[in-house]
Design an enzyme around this catalytic site. Structure first.
Site, PDB file in Angstrom:
ATOM      1  N   ARG A   1     -54.040  37.884  -6.522  1.00  0.00           N
ATOM      2  CA  ARG A   1     -55.187  37.995  -5.621  1.00  0.00           C
ATOM      3  C   ARG A   1     -56.152  36.844  -5.920  1.00  0.00           C
ATOM      4  NH1 ARG A   1     -52.637  40.772  -2.696  1.00  0.00           N
ATOM      5  NH2 ARG A   1     -53.068  42.902  -1.990  1.00  0.00           N
TER       6      ARG A   1
ATOM      7  N   GLU B   1     -59.744  35.212   2.393  1.00  0.00           N
ATOM      8  CA  GLU B   1     -58.674  34.736   3.299  1.00  0.00           C
ATOM      9  C   GLU B   1     -59.001  35.122   4.737  1.00  0.00           C
ATOM     10  OE1 GLU B   1     -55.107  36.582   1.911  1.00  0.00           O
ATOM     11  OE2 GLU B   1     -55.265  35.640  -0.073  1.00  0.00           O
TER      12      GLU B   1
ATOM     13  N   HIS C   1     -50.602  33.295   1.928  1.00  0.00           N
ATOM     14  CA  HIS C   1     -50.357  34.688   1.501  1.00  0.00           C
ATOM     15  C   HIS C   1     -49.023  35.213   2.054  1.00  0.00           C
ATOM     16  CE1 HIS C   1     -52.520  38.573   0.080  1.00  0.00           C
ATOM     17  NE2 HIS C   1     -51.195  38.701  -0.043  1.00  0.00           N
TER      18      HIS C   1
HETATM   19  C1  DGY Z   1     -49.358  43.072  -1.417  1.00  0.00           C
HETATM   20  O1  DGY Z   1     -48.408  43.840  -1.195  1.00  0.00           O
HETATM   21  O2  DGY Z   1     -50.299  43.385  -2.132  1.00  0.00           O
HETATM   22  C2  DGY Z   1     -49.307  41.754  -0.749  1.00  0.00           C
HETATM   23  O3  DGY Z   1     -50.290  40.910  -1.251  1.00  0.00           O
HETATM   24  C3  DGY Z   1     -49.478  41.914   0.741  1.00  0.00           C
HETATM   25  O4  DGY Z   1     -50.607  42.663   0.975  1.00  0.00           O
END
Ligand code: DGY
Length: 331
Positions: free
Chosen positions: A250, A279, A297
């Protein structure tokens, strides 16, 4: 209809499920077979108000990390909503304390995206070290003129040390992939793994202990209040000079100003980033850096994994409706 006891579902009418984003066809087909499904075929990102409005007809919401379930949003969810089944492993977009206090069940989708995310981490590691983004730009913009021994020289990955911050499911798969490149694994985790699961990886009890050992660092810990801004200017300063930093977890774990400054000064050789603060309106400084290899992402974005995430979310939903404890309950 207001449900206080989920085990009575199915006897009255099919529970209504609001799906916030377009899911894989096979997942939507399975959902429609059992439930009254409110889908989003155009894949439009709902504002909080739209989401709340649509939720007025829903018993359960299948959500993604793109929807923010703040304490305020959760407080305004209609009474009938009993669960948020996330199509994601990360659930930092949900205020779980607020959900718990309203008795709303929250689930996630662990395990099924570990391979895909580790693939992306490896792609970023290699791409950042070997200047892939810069090289591709030269080819595409016709600025590639020549070959010479000093042209586009990057860092070799093979045989180097890799630090893994967060040795959970994804971190462990990443370690396995990196061993294929002969990398020596060092890691920090809240707790050390069992020796059998370590496969020789070396544990460091604190982040500060780990960083000086990491010419390559891959981040795999969740975003929590404790990890917010964890990698700041001081900690980037603990990495060896010319380190490569990869983040598929993240954006919140990184202090953007600090990383951008370290990339600009070349104290850090390169970064490979798939996740960002705010984002998709990322810090503009990243766009200007040739030593930042940036992806939008897509860590879990493979056909197989997106199907598996959807089915896992549905398994959790089925359990909740049947009055059973869902496998992946996080609140
Ligand atoms: C997750 O599964 O956390 C990915 O980042 C997509 O949201």
């Amino acid at each position: 209809m207001t449900h206080t006891n989920t085990s009575t579902w199915g006897k009255i009418e099919a529970p209504a499920v609001l799906v916030t984003r377009k899911l894989p066809d096979a997942v939507e087909d399975r959902l429609r077979r059992t439930y009254k499904a409110f889908l989003n075929p155009d894949d439009r990102l709902y504002s909080s108000d739209e989401l709340l409005n649509k939720a007025s007809e829903a018993d359960i919401i299948i959500a993604c990390h793109t929807e923010k379930f703040t304490a305020d949003v959760i407080a305004r969810l209609p009474e009938r909503v009993v669960a948020i089944c996330n199509f994601s492993v990360g659930y930092d977009h949900v205020d779980t304390a607020a959900a718990k206090s309203r008795g709303i069940i929250v689930t996630n989708t662990p395990d099924v995206l570990s391979d895909a995310t580790a693939e992306t981490a490896m792609l970023l590691l290699l791409g950042a070290a070997r200047r892939a983004s810069e090289g591709e730009m030269l080819v595409r913009t016709r600025q590639w003129r020549d070959w010479s021994p000093s042209f586009m020289v990057g860092l070799q990955v093979t045989g180097k040390r890799l630090g893994i911050l967060g040795m959970g499911r994804v971190g462990q798969v990443m370690a396995q992939r990196a061993r294929g490149f002969g990398m020596e694994i060092h890691y920090h985790n809240r707790r050390p793994l069992d020796p059998a699961a370590e496969h020789g990886a070396i544990y460091h009890p604190t982040v500060d202990n780990l960083l000086p050992h990491c010419p390559f660092l891959s981040i795999h810990c969740p975003a929590t209040p404790e990890t917010q801004g964890l990698l700041d200017a001081r900690r980037f300063g603990l990495l060896p000079k010319n380190a490569v930093v990869v983040n598929t977890a993240r954006g919140a774990i990184i202090d953007d100003d600090a990383l951008i400054a370290a990339l600009r000064s070349r104290q850090i050789f390169a970064a490979g980033l798939d996740v960002f603060n705010n984002e998709p309106e990322i810090h503009p400084g990243y766009r200007e850096l040739t030593n930042a290899f940036l992806l939008p992402h897509i860590g879990s974005a493979t056909r197989e994994t997106r199907d598996a995430m959807g089915f896992r979310a549905l398994d959790n939903l089925d359990a909740i409706v049947a009055g059973r404890e869902p496998k992946d309950r996080v609140a």
